[in-house]
Design a protein around this motif. Sequence first.
Motif, PDB file in Angstrom:
ATOM      1  N   GLU A  47       0.881  10.163   4.646  1.00 44.29           N
ATOM      2  CA  GLU A  47       0.343  11.355   3.948  1.00 44.29           C
ATOM      3  C   GLU A  47       1.267  12.202   2.905  1.00 44.29           C
ATOM      4  O   GLU A  47       0.873  12.647   1.952  1.00 44.29           O
ATOM      5  CB  GLU A  47       0.053  12.550   4.822  1.00 44.29           C
ATOM      6  CG  GLU A  47      -1.066  11.975   5.942  1.00 44.29           C
ATOM      7  CD  GLU A  47      -0.711  10.962   6.830  1.00 44.29           C
ATOM      8  OE1 GLU A  47       0.524  10.902   6.919  1.00 44.29           O
ATOM      9  OE2 GLU A  47      -1.555  10.666   7.727  1.00 44.29           O
ATOM     10  N   ASP A  48       2.531  11.962   2.956  1.00 42.79           N
ATOM     11  CA  ASP A  48       3.493  12.688   2.141  1.00 42.79           C
ATOM     12  C   ASP A  48       3.750  12.005   0.771  1.00 42.79           C
ATOM     13  O   ASP A  48       4.492  12.602   0.072  1.00 42.79           O
ATOM     14  CB  ASP A  48       5.057  12.951   2.962  1.00 42.79           C
ATOM     15  CG  ASP A  48       5.380  11.362   3.082  1.00 42.79           C
ATOM     16  OD1 ASP A  48       4.940  10.570   2.837  1.00 42.79           O
ATOM     17  OD2 ASP A  48       6.760  11.492   3.665  1.00 42.79           O
ATOM     18  N   GLY A  49       3.196  11.064   0.604  1.00 44.99           N
ATOM     19  CA  GLY A  49       3.296  10.238  -0.538  1.00 44.99           C
ATOM     20  C   GLY A  49       4.936   9.609  -1.150  1.00 44.99           C
ATOM     21  O   GLY A  49       5.070   9.584  -2.405  1.00 44.99           O
ATOM     22  N   GLU A  82       0.723  -1.151   0.126  1.00 48.43           N
ATOM     23  CA  GLU A  82       0.111   0.034   0.027  1.00 48.43           C
ATOM     24  C   GLU A  82       0.887   1.295  -0.002  1.00 48.43           C
ATOM     25  O   GLU A  82       2.039   1.242   0.062  1.00 48.43           O
ATOM     26  CB  GLU A  82      -0.971   0.160   1.211  1.00 48.43           C
ATOM     27  CG  GLU A  82      -0.156  -0.135   2.593  1.00 48.43           C
ATOM     28  CD  GLU A  82      -1.155  -0.397   3.920  1.00 48.43           C
ATOM     29  OE1 GLU A  82      -1.111   0.430   4.685  1.00 48.43           O
ATOM     30  OE2 GLU A  82      -1.926  -1.619   3.733  1.00 48.43           O
ATOM     31  N   GLY A  83       0.279   2.428  -0.094  1.00 52.51           N
ATOM     32  CA  GLY A  83       0.873   3.584  -0.088  1.00 52.51           C
ATOM     33  C   GLY A  83       1.558   4.039  -1.639  1.00 52.51           C
ATOM     34  O   GLY A  83       0.840   3.642  -2.523  1.00 52.51           O
ATOM     35  N   ALA A  84       2.687   4.688  -1.596  1.00 58.96           N
ATOM     36  CA  ALA A  84       3.186   5.052  -2.562  1.00 58.96           C
ATOM     37  C   ALA A  84       4.058   4.176  -3.521  1.00 58.96           C
ATOM     38  O   ALA A  84       5.042   4.377  -3.889  1.00 58.96           O
ATOM     39  CB  ALA A  84       4.167   6.304  -2.408  1.00 58.96           C
ATOM     40  N   VAL A  85       3.235   3.215  -4.031  1.00 60.24           N
ATOM     41  CA  VAL A  85       3.844   2.039  -4.442  1.00 60.24           C
ATOM     42  C   VAL A  85       4.676   2.432  -5.949  1.00 60.24           C
ATOM     43  O   VAL A  85       5.647   1.916  -6.139  1.00 60.24           O
ATOM     44  CB  VAL A  85       2.820   0.800  -4.633  1.00 60.24           C
ATOM     45  CG1 VAL A  85       3.483  -0.584  -5.513  1.00 60.24           C
ATOM     46  CG2 VAL A  85       2.162   0.378  -3.317  1.00 60.24           C
ATOM     47  N   ALA A  86       3.607   2.860  -6.769  1.00 61.29           N
ATOM     48  CA  ALA A  86       4.308   3.287  -8.290  1.00 61.29           C
ATOM     49  C   ALA A  86       5.469   4.342  -7.982  1.00 61.29           C
ATOM     50  O   ALA A  86       6.568   4.024  -8.704  1.00 61.29           O
ATOM     51  CB  ALA A  86       3.166   3.935  -8.966  1.00 61.29           C
TER      52      ALA A  86
END
Length: 562
Positions: free
Chosen positions: A185-187, A132-136
């Motif tokens: 939150e910061d991506g 999850e999160g900024a995977v890409a």
Amino acid sequence: MIGLISATAAGAAARDRLATVWPDRTRVYEGPVGDAVRRAFGECEQLVCFLATGATVRLIAPLLADKSADPGVVCVDEAGRHAVALLGGHAGGANELARAVAEALPDCLPVVTTATDAAGAPGLDTLGRPVEGAVAAVSRAMLDGEPVTLAADAVWPLPALPPNVRPNSGGSWTLAITDRLVPQEDGTTAVLRPPSLVVGVGASRGVAADEVLALVEETLTAAGLSVRSVAALTTVTAKADEAGLNEAAERLGVGLRVFPAEELAAVSVPNPSAAPLAAVGTASVAEAAALLAAGPGGRLIVEKRKSAMATCAVARRRPRGRLAVVGLGPGARDLLTPRAADELRRAGVVVGLDQYLDRVRDLVRPGARVLASGLGAEEERARTAVAEARAGHAVALVGSGDAGVYAMASPALAGASDDIDVVGVPGVTAALAAAAVLGAPLGHDHVSISLSDLHTPWEVIERRVRAAASADLVVTFYNPRSRGRDWQLPKALELLAAHRAPDTPVGVVRNASRPDESWALTTLAELDPGTVDMMTVVLVGNSATRTVAGRMVTPRGYRWQA
């Protein structure tokens, strides 16, 4: 299920071939192509379209919904030359499907364009764990060589990550491997969820799944833990048929594991209770079940919490490393199995003899630690591989031929306890490769004997040779002769000659399947031991073995003898 769609006779022929190869995995969709694609897209996990890529794109474009839900789509051209992973390369499994289709169809090549696959790096969404999160964004940073900080609570058996992914990298990107809730939150952070948590549950009869799930989720959230790291729900055997518990486990996507009351009663817990003791025979269900399911090294991290009809507790498992003992085959690359190649790509640590590792370094992912050593260090390699697995890593221990035949599996598994997972990957042995070169010498009962007395006393070897000789078994001699051991092979041949005719066929194969392969067919009386070395396998026939058209053949049944 894999849906198969075609529009032409040529496509239908390739489609039907694939359906024959995978009869239990595929479903053929007939009728107008557009209708077939729409039905298959809604009913199947994956599609193989024997259509032009442009036509396939136009047909599936209106059907696309979400990357995590869309099926994987592979497109195969009319000539069957290319299997293109078109949609859902990772999430839908199209990349692996393209490779599998290419293996199943003659002269077909897989076309995979996903960046991580092209670079030889593991995709974060291909590791079999929730991510999850900024995977890409983090994946892109990994591929671009930017510093990525690895923030892991523990070592888990994962494939090698690129060298730019390391603790304290100083970069602005982070890959977290944790069961804890992480601010995103910061991506700049991707989170990989390890299967580290087990939740013990107790319940009154008739408890609702909603109540169980609410209690579990509230308990985890209060402790700062992610529900996506829950590997199992566990309870007492008496509750194995409790509908609410089974439904809760199903909705979490995990299994419901049960333990007998007497096993739970033997576990020391912080909060025993008289109520479950009276009801099911143990003073603790939730805490004791969580600890048992966590296994050796597990610990209770959240003590029992209650709702109206349920209790739960959480334990954290110690990561179990993974040791794959991999046979590389006799030498030729096309005799290395796909499973062996997969295990090499899966490993974060690869251990083996230097000359064997040189043959397969291209299959090892960038970033993997390769621990090579020379001849004579077998026990050291075995200890190293087991120690790395115990530390939580995914380890591949390689050996030539089959790793379980005169190779690394024996010393490794002799020292491996039950705190690691072990996988054996069979390989083509030197005896099988040599036999294929000679013809069919192993067509009836046979035995393999090593003539090396470095670890086995000669008296034991001689006793085995005598037994094989008197039993009329075809014999394959491994390690037949070296510069320091030049008398063992003549002695073994002498023992066989006491029971076999001088014209018994003997095959001598050196470097079977390798570029410098050589072989000769001779007889027991005429074999010159001086032509044999450690790279050679010697096969001695039995009383029924014969030479047929220059090939060594042992009949399958003695009744076939002329």
